[in-house]
Motif scaffolding. Structure first.
Motif, short mmCIF file in Angstrom:
data_model
loop_
_atom_site.label_atom_id
_atom_site.label_comp_id
_atom_site.label_asym_id
_atom_site.label_seq_id
_atom_site.Cartn_x
_atom_site.Cartn_y
_atom_site.Cartn_z
N LEU A 6 9.82 -24.26 -22.98
CA LEU A 6 10.25 -23.34 -21.90
C LEU A 6 11.89 -23.93 -21.44
N VAL A 45 6.62 -18.52 0.92
CA VAL A 45 7.56 -18.00 -0.08
C VAL A 45 6.69 -18.06 -1.70
N ARG A 50 6.36 -11.76 -4.71
CA ARG A 50 7.76 -11.85 -5.84
C ARG A 50 7.59 -13.29 -6.43
N HIS A 55 3.38 -16.69 -11.41
CA HIS A 55 2.94 -17.99 -11.33
C HIS A 55 1.36 -17.94 -11.43
N LEU A 119 6.00 -15.85 -18.02
CA LEU A 119 5.27 -16.55 -16.88
C LEU A 119 5.75 -17.87 -16.86
N ALA A 124 1.66 -24.39 -12.91
CA ALA A 124 2.33 -23.95 -11.92
C ALA A 124 1.56 -22.59 -11.68
N GLN A 137 0.26 -29.73 -6.28
CA GLN A 137 0.71 -29.43 -7.54
C GLN A 137 2.24 -29.57 -7.44
N ASN A 144 5.07 -30.62 -12.56
CA ASN A 144 5.81 -29.73 -11.97
C ASN A 144 7.15 -29.81 -13.08
N ARG A 147 9.90 -32.97 -11.95
CA ARG A 147 10.96 -32.87 -10.93
C ARG A 147 10.74 -33.42 -9.70
N LEU A 162 14.92 -16.13 -9.12
CA LEU A 162 14.82 -16.57 -7.78
C LEU A 162 15.71 -15.78 -6.86
N ALA A 165 14.11 -12.46 -6.60
CA ALA A 165 13.02 -12.60 -5.86
C ALA A 165 13.42 -12.21 -4.12
N TRP A 166 14.62 -12.70 -3.78
CA TRP A 166 15.09 -12.35 -2.45
C TRP A 166 15.94 -10.98 -2.37
C1 HEC Z 1 9.56 -13.70 -14.12
C2 HEC Z 1 8.48 -14.72 -13.71
C3 HEC Z 1 8.92 -15.64 -12.58
C4 HEC Z 1 9.10 -15.49 -11.13
C5 HEC Z 1 9.04 -13.95 -10.43
C6 HEC Z 1 9.15 -16.67 -10.46
N1 HEC Z 1 9.10 -17.72 -11.44
FE1 HEC Z 1 8.88 -19.64 -10.83
N2 HEC Z 1 8.99 -20.20 -12.70
C7 HEC Z 1 8.93 -19.29 -13.75
C8 HEC Z 1 9.22 -20.15 -15.01
C9 HEC Z 1 9.33 -19.42 -16.44
C10 HEC Z 1 9.25 -21.34 -14.70
C11 HEC Z 1 9.60 -22.70 -15.57
C12 HEC Z 1 10.80 -22.76 -15.63
C13 HEC Z 1 11.38 -24.12 -16.02
O1 HEC Z 1 10.35 -25.01 -16.21
O2 HEC Z 1 12.55 -24.41 -16.29
C14 HEC Z 1 9.07 -21.42 -13.18
C15 HEC Z 1 9.01 -22.58 -12.62
C16 HEC Z 1 9.37 -22.56 -11.27
C17 HEC Z 1 9.40 -24.18 -10.54
C18 HEC Z 1 9.41 -25.24 -11.01
C19 HEC Z 1 8.45 -26.18 -10.76
C20 HEC Z 1 7.10 -25.98 -11.35
O3 HEC Z 1 6.06 -26.31 -10.65
O4 HEC Z 1 7.07 -25.45 -12.28
C21 HEC Z 1 9.38 -23.37 -9.15
C22 HEC Z 1 9.69 -24.45 -7.78
C23 HEC Z 1 9.53 -22.17 -8.92
N3 HEC Z 1 9.30 -21.61 -10.17
C24 HEC Z 1 9.67 -21.41 -7.85
C25 HEC Z 1 9.40 -20.05 -7.96
C26 HEC Z 1 9.74 -19.30 -6.50
C27 HEC Z 1 9.86 -19.89 -5.32
C28 HEC Z 1 9.51 -17.95 -6.84
C29 HEC Z 1 9.76 -16.77 -5.89
C30 HEC Z 1 10.97 -16.71 -5.09
C31 HEC Z 1 9.47 -17.77 -8.41
N4 HEC Z 1 9.31 -19.13 -8.90
C32 HEC Z 1 9.19 -16.52 -9.17
C33 HEC Z 1 8.81 -17.91 -13.64
C34 HEC Z 1 8.74 -17.09 -12.56
#
Ligand code: HEC
Ligand code: HEC
Length: 209
Positions: A6, A45, A50, A55, A119, A124, A137, A144, A147, A162, A165-166
């Motif tokens: 990823l 959040v 969003r 997740h 996804l 996560a 987690q 995670n 990190r 992100l 999402a806002w």
């Molecule tokens: C379109 C799908 C999608 C949405 C919507 C999304 N995420 Fe994610 N998220 C991902 C993906 C893909 C990764 C893995 C990215 C990576 O590891 O570089 C990730 C990884 C993360 C991580 C890294 C830590 C972990 O436990 O994997 C955080 C923190 C996170 N997202 C926060 C958020 C937050 C807060 C929101 C909403 C404001 C959000 N994400 C919305 C797809 C999404």
């Protein structure tokens, strides 16, 4: 393994953000109590549609939930992300979720972000999870993506999803607070020692006092 794939996939895409940039300045000291209060906001959040819609866990199905969708249900059109988490084995997410920023204002159009939609990693899995589950987690480097709180904060800054999402458009409810406030909360929670309600505190290796 999945995390490495990823991360490489995302590195190949533009890493700069349109819109606001975020300041990452951890506070010097945060009490456990303030850390827990910051976590409560982080949970609002993380559990918001969003965020949680992507997740999801082993189902490999993105979710459609939140007021604009009515009853929560798996993504329509039989979309299945597969083991790749990006639909490679079926129809790729990017078939519909590609950059066409203007379309974000059209209700029920596929959200468009200048970043490949996929996804979140199965570890996560936040959809329908409790505050304690998501908290433990997110503080665990084994779950995670390796990190710490500084890495989490800069991930939040660099991830265009992100920023979307806002500011989702199309009648969708934005995630609560704003990106800077969320980053500040992640930093405060980390400096406080990652406290989680209902779970033992982490052992701190370097004494802070
Ligand atoms: C379109 C799908 C999608 C949405 C919507 C999304 N995420 Fe994610 N998220 C991902 C993906 C893909 C990764 C893995 C990215 C990576 O590891 O570089 C990730 C990884 C993360 C991580 C890294 C830590 C972990 O436990 O994997 C955080 C923190 C996170 N997202 C926060 C958020 C937050 C807060 C929101 C909403 C404001 C959000 N994400 C919305 C797809 C999404
Ligand atoms: C055939 C086109 C199509 C494909 C393929 C597709 N999507 Fe979607 N997706 C949509 C549409 C359209 C919507 C918005 C539906 C609505 O608002 O009623 C949507 C909405 C979503 C949402 C909800 C966003 C929100 O919070 O409002 C997520 C999450 C999502 N898709 C993830 C994915 C993932 C992950 C994949 C790949 C496994 C994928 N989609 C593949 C068309 C598609």
């Amino acid at each position: 393994m999945k995390y490495i794939a990823l991360a490489l996939g995302l590195l190949a895409l533009p890493a700069f953000a349109e819109g606001e940039n975020v300041t990452i300045e951890p506070p010097a000291e945060v009490s456990r109590e303030d850390g827990l209060a910051a976590w409560d906001r982080i949970y609002e959040v993380a559990s918001h549609p969003r965020c949680a819609n992507c997740h999801v866990g082993e189902s490999q199905r993105p979710m459609w939930s939140g007021p604009s969708y009515g009853e929560p249900r798996p993504h329509g059109m039989n979309v299945h992300a597969g083991e790749s988490r990006m639909g490679a084995e079926f129809v790729a997410c990017a078939t519909c979720h590609v950059e066409r920023a203007s379309l974000n204002d059209v209700p029920h159009a596929a959200p468009q972000v200048a970043m490949a939609w996929q996804l979140a990693p199965v570890e996560a899995d936040w959809f329908g999870k409790s505050s304690t589950e998501i908290c433990t987690q997110l503080r665990d480097p084994d779950l995670n993506g390796g990190r710490d709180f500084m890495d989490l904060a800069s991930h939040l800054d660099h991830d265009l999803i992100l920023h979307w999402a806002w500011n989702p458009g199309g009648g969708r409810e934005p995630a609560p607070y704003d990106l800077q406030a969320h980053v500040n909360d992640v930093l405060a929670w980390g400096v406080a020692g990652y406290p989680c309600e209902g779970a033992p505190d982490l052992e701190i290796e370097e004494a802070s006092e």
